[in-house]
Design a protein around this motif. Sequence first.
Motif, short mmCIF file in Angstrom:
data_model
loop_
_atom_site.label_atom_id
_atom_site.label_comp_id
_atom_site.label_asym_id
_atom_site.label_seq_id
_atom_site.Cartn_x
_atom_site.Cartn_y
_atom_site.Cartn_z
N ARG A 165 -22.62 63.59 41.96
CA ARG A 165 -22.38 63.65 40.52
C ARG A 165 -21.40 62.56 40.06
O ARG A 165 -21.51 62.05 38.95
N ASN A 166 -20.43 62.24 40.90
CA ASN A 166 -19.35 61.36 40.44
C ASN A 166 -19.44 59.92 40.93
O ASN A 166 -18.89 59.03 40.28
N TYR A 167 -20.11 59.69 42.00
CA TYR A 167 -20.05 58.36 42.58
C TYR A 167 -21.44 57.73 42.83
O TYR A 167 -21.53 56.70 43.50
N VAL A 168 -22.51 58.37 42.35
CA VAL A 168 -23.87 57.84 42.49
C VAL A 168 -24.56 57.86 41.11
O VAL A 168 -24.43 58.85 40.38
N TYR A 169 -25.22 56.77 40.78
CA TYR A 169 -26.03 56.78 39.56
C TYR A 169 -27.46 56.40 39.93
O TYR A 169 -27.71 55.67 40.90
N TYR A 170 -28.40 56.90 39.13
CA TYR A 170 -29.84 56.72 39.41
C TYR A 170 -30.42 55.79 38.33
O TYR A 170 -30.15 55.95 37.14
N GLU A 171 -31.27 54.88 38.79
CA GLU A 171 -31.91 53.91 37.88
C GLU A 171 -33.45 54.02 38.05
O GLU A 171 -33.97 54.01 39.17
N TRP A 172 -34.15 54.16 36.90
CA TRP A 172 -35.63 54.25 36.94
C TRP A 172 -36.21 52.86 37.11
O TRP A 172 -35.92 51.93 36.39
N VAL A 173 -37.03 52.77 38.14
CA VAL A 173 -37.66 51.48 38.46
C VAL A 173 -39.18 51.64 38.32
O VAL A 173 -39.80 52.39 39.11
N LYS A 187 -15.48 53.28 41.63
CA LYS A 187 -14.98 54.66 41.68
C LYS A 187 -14.71 55.09 43.11
O LYS A 187 -13.73 55.78 43.40
N LEU A 188 -15.61 54.67 44.02
CA LEU A 188 -15.43 55.05 45.42
C LEU A 188 -14.17 54.41 46.00
O LEU A 188 -13.41 55.04 46.75
N LYS A 189 -13.93 53.13 45.64
CA LYS A 189 -12.72 52.46 46.11
C LYS A 189 -11.47 53.16 45.58
O LYS A 189 -10.47 53.33 46.30
N ASP A 190 -11.51 53.56 44.33
CA ASP A 190 -10.38 54.30 43.74
C ASP A 190 -10.14 55.61 44.47
O ASP A 190 -9.00 56.00 44.74
N LEU A 191 -11.25 56.30 44.83
CA LEU A 191 -11.13 57.56 45.56
C LEU A 191 -10.51 57.33 46.94
O LEU A 191 -9.61 58.06 47.37
N VAL A 192 -11.02 56.28 47.64
CA VAL A 192 -10.50 56.00 48.97
C VAL A 192 -9.01 55.65 48.92
O VAL A 192 -8.22 56.08 49.76
N PHE A 193 -8.64 54.87 47.91
CA PHE A 193 -7.23 54.49 47.78
C PHE A 193 -6.35 55.72 47.55
O PHE A 193 -5.33 55.90 48.22
N LYS A 194 -6.77 56.59 46.60
CA LYS A 194 -5.98 57.79 46.32
C LYS A 194 -5.91 58.71 47.54
O LYS A 194 -4.86 59.30 47.85
N PHE A 195 -7.08 58.82 48.21
CA PHE A 195 -7.10 59.69 49.39
C PHE A 195 -6.18 59.14 50.49
O PHE A 195 -5.47 59.89 51.15
N SER A 196 -6.22 57.80 50.68
CA SER A 196 -5.39 57.18 51.71
C SER A 196 -3.91 57.38 51.42
O SER A 196 -3.11 57.70 52.31
N VAL A 197 -3.54 57.17 50.13
CA VAL A 197 -2.15 57.38 49.74
C VAL A 197 -1.73 58.83 49.96
O VAL A 197 -0.66 59.12 50.51
#
Length: 395
Positions: free
Chosen positions: A45-53, A71-81
């Motif tokens: 829901r938060n880190y994947v988006y779908y595109e119609w092709v 968003k994933l990088k932000d999550l990894v950074f917060k989680f690491s901290v």
Amino acid sequence: MKVNPKIKRFVITLLLIAGGLLLCQFAYVLIDYVMNGFVLDWFDRNYVYYEWVPLRDGQDGCYSQHIVWWKLKDLVFKFSVGLAVFLIVTVRLITIVYASRQEKKCIQTIGRLISDYMKHDREVSEVFPENYAPVSAQMAEIKAAIQRQEQLQKEEAGRKNDLITYLAHDLKTPLTSVVGYLSLLDEAPDMPEPQKEKYVHITLDKAQQLEKLINEFFEITRYNLQQIVLEKESVDLAFMLVQMTDEFYPVLCARGNAIRLEWQTEEEESGEGRQAEDIFFVYADPEKLARVFNNILKNAIAYSYPDTEILVTCRAEAEYVSITFANRGKTIPAQKLDAIFEKFFRLDDARSTNNGGAGLGLAIARDIVTLHRGTITADSADEVTTFTVKIPNLV
């Protein structure tokens, strides 16, 4: 084999970090599977988006999944901290607990070793391991100091007990004489006047000797009970020493002795020739200081050769006023000179009551001078005994 404590703590820290990572992995698996893919659904829901092709013919198509990398990088950074903070706090708390337990264990070990060392007559190397070398060195010094103090107390108690025993024995002689001569005077009221005067004179002399012995008993009791408290004020040493010299005049005359006062200043030594008597002031307790000089002068008179001079020199220095008392008499042996300021120590035989008293005069003088933050020393050579007292001046 002994392990270095630093290496041991480093290994424990690595194990804790590894354990924390395994715990996080276990938590992920538990949450994801037990809660029916909760983690994957949340991530989708938060880190994947779908595109119609659309397909090439334009009639159909499909969805393509793309990860939102920022968003994933932000999550990894917060989680690491957060993980780093958690691990640091956890390791710190564990280290504190571990150090506290080790410290408690170390204190208990040192306490046991100290108790064993103090209770038994053993060498310090036999009790303390090599890694306790600093503690063992300090304990050796402390034990040696305690043993020296105990030995001094035993010697002091022995001198005191001997002195009391001798004084109690010596009380019988003058008391017997007083009772005997008074009995003669009572039984013979018609005794010739010359003989009566002789007996009265002997009785008075023995009564005075008895009074002196009793005063020594009181001196011992007062010293044990007293707590010396200073009441300081400006004191003119020149006036005090002149006055004390006059007070000792009758005693000096009886032995043919005399006291000579001399005054010295640094200005006089440099050739300026300044009048000295008006500058010998100290901030001290006059009554206690007079007692110091009185005890020293009494000692000097008692042990001086007859028909000799006692030289009292008062010298003004930069920070101190120095007063020396020099008398001619028998040279004091070095071993006795070291103990001359100890309580209940007397130079002569303890049974002799002609010289000295309870052996407290110089001990009291030392305590009073020490309370004034001064020093008192003694020296004896070539039949000259010198006592030197240094008292801080008013400057």
